[in-house]
Motif scaffolding. Sequence first.
Motif, PDB file in Angstrom:
ATOM      1  N   ARG A  31     -31.841 -42.978  54.437  1.00 16.03           N
ATOM      2  CA  ARG A  31     -32.030 -43.279  55.776  1.00 16.03           C
ATOM      3  C   ARG A  31     -32.819 -44.499  55.932  1.00 16.03           C
ATOM      4  NH1 ARG A  31     -32.048 -39.697  60.006  1.00 16.03           N
ATOM      5  NH2 ARG A  31     -32.004 -37.839  58.274  1.00 16.03           N
TER       6      ARG A  31
ATOM      7  N   VAL B  27     -27.552 -46.551  60.725  1.00 18.70           N
ATOM      8  CA  VAL B  27     -28.844 -45.656  60.372  1.00 18.70           C
ATOM      9  C   VAL B  27     -29.227 -45.288  59.131  1.00 18.70           C
ATOM     10  CG1 VAL B  27     -28.721 -44.619  62.765  1.00 18.70           C
ATOM     11  CG2 VAL B  27     -27.286 -43.887  60.969  1.00 18.70           C
ATOM     12  N   GLY B  28     -28.068 -45.788  58.098  1.00 19.78           N
ATOM     13  CA  GLY B  28     -28.489 -45.548  56.738  1.00 19.78           C
ATOM     14  C   GLY B  28     -27.366 -45.828  55.691  1.00 19.78           C
TER      15      GLY B  28
ATOM     16  N   ASP C  34     -36.046 -47.913  59.723  1.00 26.40           N
ATOM     17  CA  ASP C  34     -35.918 -48.490  60.955  1.00 26.40           C
ATOM     18  C   ASP C  34     -34.450 -48.783  61.154  1.00 26.40           C
ATOM     19  OD1 ASP C  34     -38.749 -48.596  62.082  1.00 26.40           O
ATOM     20  OD2 ASP C  34     -39.041 -50.088  60.644  1.00 26.40           O
ATOM     21  N   PRO C  35     -33.860 -48.072  62.036  1.00 26.77           N
ATOM     22  CA  PRO C  35     -32.427 -48.457  62.438  1.00 26.77           C
ATOM     23  C   PRO C  35     -32.265 -49.476  63.013  1.00 26.77           C
ATOM     24  CG  PRO C  35     -32.806 -46.229  63.146  1.00 26.77           C
ATOM     25  CD  PRO C  35     -34.123 -46.779  62.753  1.00 26.77           C
ATOM     26  N   TRP C  36     -31.145 -50.212  62.778  1.00 27.26           N
ATOM     27  CA  TRP C  36     -30.754 -51.738  63.049  1.00 27.26           C
ATOM     28  C   TRP C  36     -29.751 -51.246  64.616  1.00 27.26           C
ATOM     29  CZ3 TRP C  36     -29.178 -54.325  57.722  1.00 27.26           C
ATOM     30  CH2 TRP C  36     -30.226 -54.232  56.967  1.00 27.26           C
TER      31      TRP C  36
ATOM     32  N   TYR D  70     -22.863 -46.412  60.608  1.00 19.38           N
ATOM     33  CA  TYR D  70     -23.276 -46.840  61.922  1.00 19.38           C
ATOM     34  C   TYR D  70     -22.868 -45.586  62.782  1.00 19.38           C
ATOM     35  CZ  TYR D  70     -22.658 -49.016  66.346  1.00 19.38           C
ATOM     36  OH  TYR D  70     -22.635 -49.234  67.725  1.00 19.38           O
TER      37      TYR D  70
ATOM     38  N   ALA E 105     -26.325 -48.000  66.217  1.00 20.99           N
ATOM     39  CA  ALA E 105     -27.085 -48.600  65.186  1.00 20.99           C
ATOM     40  C   ALA E 105     -26.768 -48.169  64.020  1.00 20.99           C
ATOM     41  CB  ALA E 105     -28.540 -48.137  65.637  1.00 20.99           C
TER      42      ALA E 105
END
Length: 159
Positions: free
Chosen positions: A115, A64-65, A118-120, A55, A62
């Motif tokens: 990665r 991110v991975g 699309d980041p959340w 995060y 977000a």
Amino acid sequence: MTATAIEPSAWASDLRPLLLSLRPRFAEAILDGTKTVELRRTRLSAPDGTHLILYASSPVMAVVGTAVLVGRDTDTPARIWRRHRKNSGLLRHEYDEYFAGADLATALHVGFPHRLADPWPLSVLRGTAKFQPPQSYRFVSDDDPAQLRSLVDAGSSRR
């Protein structure tokens, strides 16, 4: 202690994933593979093979991975710096500032970064469940958004 890569087949799928809050610069460096050691002021009791959900804190805010915990090393801050400075992503003055007053430092060896395409964003995660990112780290709970648990399942199938 030297971290060694562990075979994906040795990872236990029943390990609870760990949600790590990171400054965006450090999350990016882990995902780029240029930072392989994440530092914490406290000892971490999670076994090798634990899935990590990354995060990125403000201003990104977000998920991110993902990555995998491949080892830990806890010692005095001076010894941890000598062993892990090249992989920490920190300058010496940043390191000293972070560990000022600490008796112990923990180096988390991070491997297998992935990665998200699309980041959340935090707003999306909060739209599906009550969600609060940790200050440092915490285990993912059953109350967290289902997307977080699905990340681990998807990550296991990619390996």
